[in-house]
Design a protein around this motif. Structure first.
Motif: not given
Length: 423
Positions: A267, A269, A112, A116, A412, A423
């Motif tokens: 957020e 993530r 992840v 990003l 989440w 994911s």
């Protein structure tokens, strides 16, 4: 008198000057010379290939210092807290190297972060173990030091945030040696590498478990440290090593003793995804979410006879976003030849029963609760006085609504029913 004649063999010189020794003909000499040239050429080729191998590559952005850029090594950066810290550092334009053996962390979290921040020179992941019992069994402990030292020698670190550690109180009472090795011994290995390579700043992830069960609340930084479980004892030993080393070092040191961590990236993530086999030892938030999702039949609350308002343990729950903010403030404020020790908490204690009720509201699930006897190594009441960290680092917790933090984490969890594998 005996007489004999010497047979002349092709390619031999039997001149009386030979003295009984055979000499090679010119043709033979040229063959040997050719072989020598071939050997030299192959040797040169091998050297060239070695120089072009990964360990001999020209310096990268991670291996050299760059003005205006702080390179931070995050040990345990694939774990719950470490990955959130790496995310915050990257957002703040730090250069980050994550080292993790993935025994407790998740490669999915690293992926992840890589997605990003794909730019060159921003983030690198090194799969490595800070301690390996096999090296000791084989009587070659230098391998362990070499591997860690190799990481430091090939990277120009300005600071280290040392999160890597096993961190379950219950598990520590069942397997104490694992905790002393993983926390105390491994911290020594990292600290030795930090000293050899003259890293400027060292931020240590410690815990309120080093205080044990103090006589009075709230806990301040000078509260006597009398840990009552192997987890807290191992962390205190690591702290003592760091403090002793710092007395004769120019390194800037920050020790952050934090309380019970909850929440996740606002957020969505990153989140908390413990290994399935560790569920029984995990945080209460993870158990609540597992019960809400039906992974386990209900929630087990261990201990209802403590001397607290409702008989259950009281803890100071700190949101992970606030926690990593404290680490960044500590990194910014760390000064050479100085040691800062800070409690990281909200300053408010919440009982386990209060926590469960907040979790029920956050998930919308009427979680079944079973009340059981106390768990070995637990303490009744622990919460912090955050006055010092506010005064010195201008830090205070912002995400103090327990239900809201759990709602963020639950969001989440719902979108990642199988952890990062979803994911």
């Amino acid at each position: 008198m005996l007489s004999f004649s010497r047979t002349r063999s092709p390619g031999r010189n039997t001149s009386p000057l030979a003295g009984g020794m055979d000499y090679l003909e010119p043709k033979r000499k040229s063959n040997v010379l050719g072989r020598l040239i071939l050997i030299v050429s192959l040797t040169a080729l091998c050297i060239t290939m070695l120089k072009n191998a990964p360990s001999f590559t020209s310096p990268t952005s991670f291996s050299r210092s760059q003005e205006g850029v702080t390179h931070v090594l995050v040990t345990g950066g694939a774990g719950y807290i470490g990955s959130h810290a790496a995310l915050r550092l990257l957002k703040d334009s730090y250069r980050v190297t994550i080292v993790d053996n993935l025994s407790r962390g998740n490669l999915g979290a690293v992926k992840v972060l890589q997605g990003l921040f794909p730019e060159a020179g921003r983030l690198q992941f090194i799969y490595a173990d800070l301690g390996d019992a096999k090296a000791v069994i084989l009587h070659i402990p230098k391998i362990l030091l070499y591997e860690v030292d190799k990481i430091f020698s090939e990277n120009a670190f300005d600071a280290v945030m040392h999160f890597a550690a096993v961190a379950y109180v219950g598990e520590s009472t069942l397997d104490p040696l694992k905790y002393y090795h993983n926390i105390t011994s491994n911290t020594l290995v990292v600290l030795e590498a930090v000293a050899r390579h003259k890293v400027k700043k060292f931020i240590y992830s410690s815990t309120c478990a080093t205080y044990g069960e103090p006589d009075k609340m709230p806990i301040v930084e000078v509260t006597p440290q009398v840990p009552i479980n192997p987890y807290g004892k191992a962390k205190k030993m690591a702290e003592d090593m760091i403090l002793d080393f710092s007395k004769n070092s120019d390194m800037a040191v920050m020790i952050l003793r934090y309380f019970n961590v909850i929440g996740s990236d606002p957020e969505g993530r990153l989140g908390e995804a413990p290994k399935p086999e560790l569920r029984e030892h995990g945080r209460i938030s993870g158990a609540c979410f597992d019960a809400a999702r039906g992974v386990i039949p209900g929630l087990q609350v261990k201990g209802t006879d403590y001397k607290t308002g409702d008989g259950t343990c009281v803890r100071d729950y700190i949101d992970v976003t606030d926690l990593v903010d404290a680490h960044v403030k500590a990194l910014e404020k760390a000064k050479p030849r100085n040691v800062g020790i800070y409690n990281v908490g909200t300053g408010k204690g919440r009982s386990v029963k209060e926590f469960v009720e907040a979790c029920k509201k956050a998930t919308g699930v009427d979680i079944q609760v079973d009340f059981l006897p106390r768990r070995p190594g637990d303490y009744a009441e622990v919460y912090s006085d955050p006055a010092k960290i506010l005064r010195d680092l201008n830090w205070s917790a912002r995400f103090t609504n327990l239900q809201e933090s759990l709602e963020v984490a639950w969001k989440w969890q719902k979108s990642h029913p199988h952890g990062y594998a979803s994911s």
